[in-house]
Design an enzyme around this catalytic site. Structure first.
Site, short mmCIF file in Angstrom:
data_model
loop_
_atom_site.label_atom_id
_atom_site.label_comp_id
_atom_site.label_asym_id
_atom_site.label_seq_id
_atom_site.Cartn_x
_atom_site.Cartn_y
_atom_site.Cartn_z
N PHE A 9 7.32 -4.17 -1.43
CA PHE A 9 5.97 -3.97 -1.96
C PHE A 9 4.94 -4.55 -0.99
O PHE A 9 3.82 -4.04 -0.89
CB PHE A 9 5.84 -4.60 -3.34
CG PHE A 9 4.57 -4.21 -4.04
CD1 PHE A 9 4.31 -2.89 -4.35
CD2 PHE A 9 3.62 -5.16 -4.39
CE1 PHE A 9 3.14 -2.50 -4.99
CE2 PHE A 9 2.44 -4.79 -5.02
CZ PHE A 9 2.21 -3.46 -5.32
N TYR A 10 5.28 -5.63 -0.30
CA TYR A 10 4.41 -6.17 0.75
C TYR A 10 4.06 -5.07 1.76
O TYR A 10 2.89 -4.84 2.08
CB TYR A 10 5.10 -7.34 1.44
CG TYR A 10 4.51 -7.72 2.77
CD1 TYR A 10 3.21 -8.23 2.86
CD2 TYR A 10 5.24 -7.56 3.95
CE1 TYR A 10 2.66 -8.58 4.09
CE2 TYR A 10 4.70 -7.92 5.17
CZ TYR A 10 3.41 -8.41 5.25
OH TYR A 10 2.87 -8.75 6.46
N ALA A 11 5.10 -4.38 2.26
CA ALA A 11 4.87 -3.31 3.24
C ALA A 11 4.01 -2.21 2.66
O ALA A 11 3.14 -1.65 3.34
CB ALA A 11 6.20 -2.76 3.73
N THR B 2 1.66 -2.43 0.41
CA THR B 2 0.25 -2.81 0.34
C THR B 2 -0.40 -2.81 1.73
O THR B 2 -1.57 -2.47 1.86
CB THR B 2 0.07 -4.19 -0.32
OG1 THR B 2 0.75 -5.20 0.44
CG2 THR B 2 0.59 -4.19 -1.74
N LYS B 3 0.36 -3.17 2.75
CA LYS B 3 -0.21 -3.16 4.11
C LYS B 3 -0.41 -1.72 4.59
O LYS B 3 -1.41 -1.42 5.27
CB LYS B 3 0.69 -3.93 5.07
CG LYS B 3 0.85 -5.42 4.71
CD LYS B 3 -0.48 -6.16 4.68
CE LYS B 3 -0.94 -6.54 6.06
NZ LYS B 3 -2.18 -7.38 6.02
#
Length: 336
Positions: free
Chosen positions: A151-153, A155-156
């Site tokens: 999910f980090y990726a 959002t980026k």
């Protein structure tokens, strides 16, 4: 120049702001001092910046649009470098809401600020994690990035798309840059180098994920900062792509926008990275071998032909020297 840097109490933001200040620029540093990791480390970074002429710290959250606007005041910045974010693949497994607020809402607020103050150049930090399930290596900026594994990726990647729309709608020159495993003194405690050195210094075993077979494009902090500084002067212009042989420019046909990898293009196996730590510390680490964690990828490394064409720069710090610099800093700071 007048420069706004978000995330100046963070690892990369601290080093970048210090470089700009050393060159005589005026820097407004915006940071929330969140407790994701040791706040004392963040405060000590800011204390170093505050001792340098031209630095003005502002403590505030990205989610507070009015705080961002007040940070700029009446003098619009020439350059905005947006580094502040909720980082970490593993943290996103348990706390995805942190990434929505910081990385989506926060980036939107920075874009709104940029729309209003119209800097000459907006620069936004992305990550190599956006390449996700891509099996082609090295990773090129033109590769498909529609399969994020964390999910980090996600959002980026969303931040990149959001910035493209603003660049098109408001003629806002924007460069997104994708980092590849940055390391060095004053690094983040949640990253592998910091955790490994700390555990070895305490005589504890280190946790080695992926059974040590993962490969990463380890990028020393000084090389990254040099790359950002050089890219700051390469303002995207519609209709003016890079035309060097063998280089695929990502300049948008409908916006003054591009995305650029910043890495070394020299992948290093995790066990070799650990070996460099062991040599500098003079101790063999006790290793606990573990499988891959969710959201992680086996190999990441950059195709940096576009970066080189734009900046004429290639990383100058070897892995051995970079690891040694971190170990020496760690020993001095923590008296081990």
């Amino acid at each position: 120049m007048r420069i706004l840097v978000t995330g100046t109490a963070g690892f990369i933001g601290f080093h970048l702001a210090r470089r700009f200040l050393a060159e005589g620029h005026a820097v407004v540093g915006f940071d929330a001092m969140t407790s994701y990791y040791d706040v004392a480390l963040k405060r000590d970074r800011h204390a170093i910046l505050e001792a340098m002429p031209g630095f003005r710290p502002v403590i505030g959250a990205l989610e507070d649009r009015e705080a961002l606007r007040r940070a700029v005041g009446d003098e619009a910045p020439d350059l905005i470098v947006h580094l502040a974010a909720q980082a970490g693949v593993r943290h996103s497994l348990d706390h995805p809401e942190d990434y929505v607020s910081a990385n989506l809402v926060g980036t939107f607020n920075v874009l709104e600020l940029a729309r209003e103050v119209a800097p000459r150049h907006l620069m936004i930090a992305s990550t190599s994690s956006v390449y996700g399930g891509n099996e082609k290596a090295p990773f090129s900026e033109t590769d498909n990035t529609d399969s994020p594994l964390s999910f980090y990726a996600a959002t980026k990647k969303a931040g990149e798309a959001m910035s493209h729309s603003y660049a098109h709608l408001w003629n806002l020159p924007t460069t997104c840059f994708r980092f590849f495993t940055v390391y060095g003194p004053w690094g983040r405690p949640d990253m592998a180098l910091f955790r490994f050195v700390g555990a070895i210094a305490r005589g504890e075993p280190i946790e080695v994920y992926g059974n040590g077979q993962m490969k990463r494009d380890f990028t020393y902090i000084d090389d990254l900062v040099e790359g950002i500084v050089r890219l700051a002067g390469k303002v995207p212009e519609i209709g003016h792509p890079v035309t060097a042989p063998g280089v695929a420019d990502t300049l948008s046909p409908v916006a003054p926008w591009r995305v650029v990898n910043i890495g070394t293009s020299r992948p290093v196996e995790l066990m070799d990275f650990i070996g460099a730590i062991e040599r500098r510390m003079g101790v063999a680490a006790v290793k606990t071998m573990l499988p891959m964690q969710k959201g992680e990828v086996v190999t990441t490394y950059a195709d940096f032909a576009l970066f080189q064409a734009l900046t004429r720069y290639r990383s100058a710090v070897s892995l051995e020297d970079g690891v040694a610099a971190f170990v020496d800093w760690y020993r001095e700071r923590y008296h081990v």
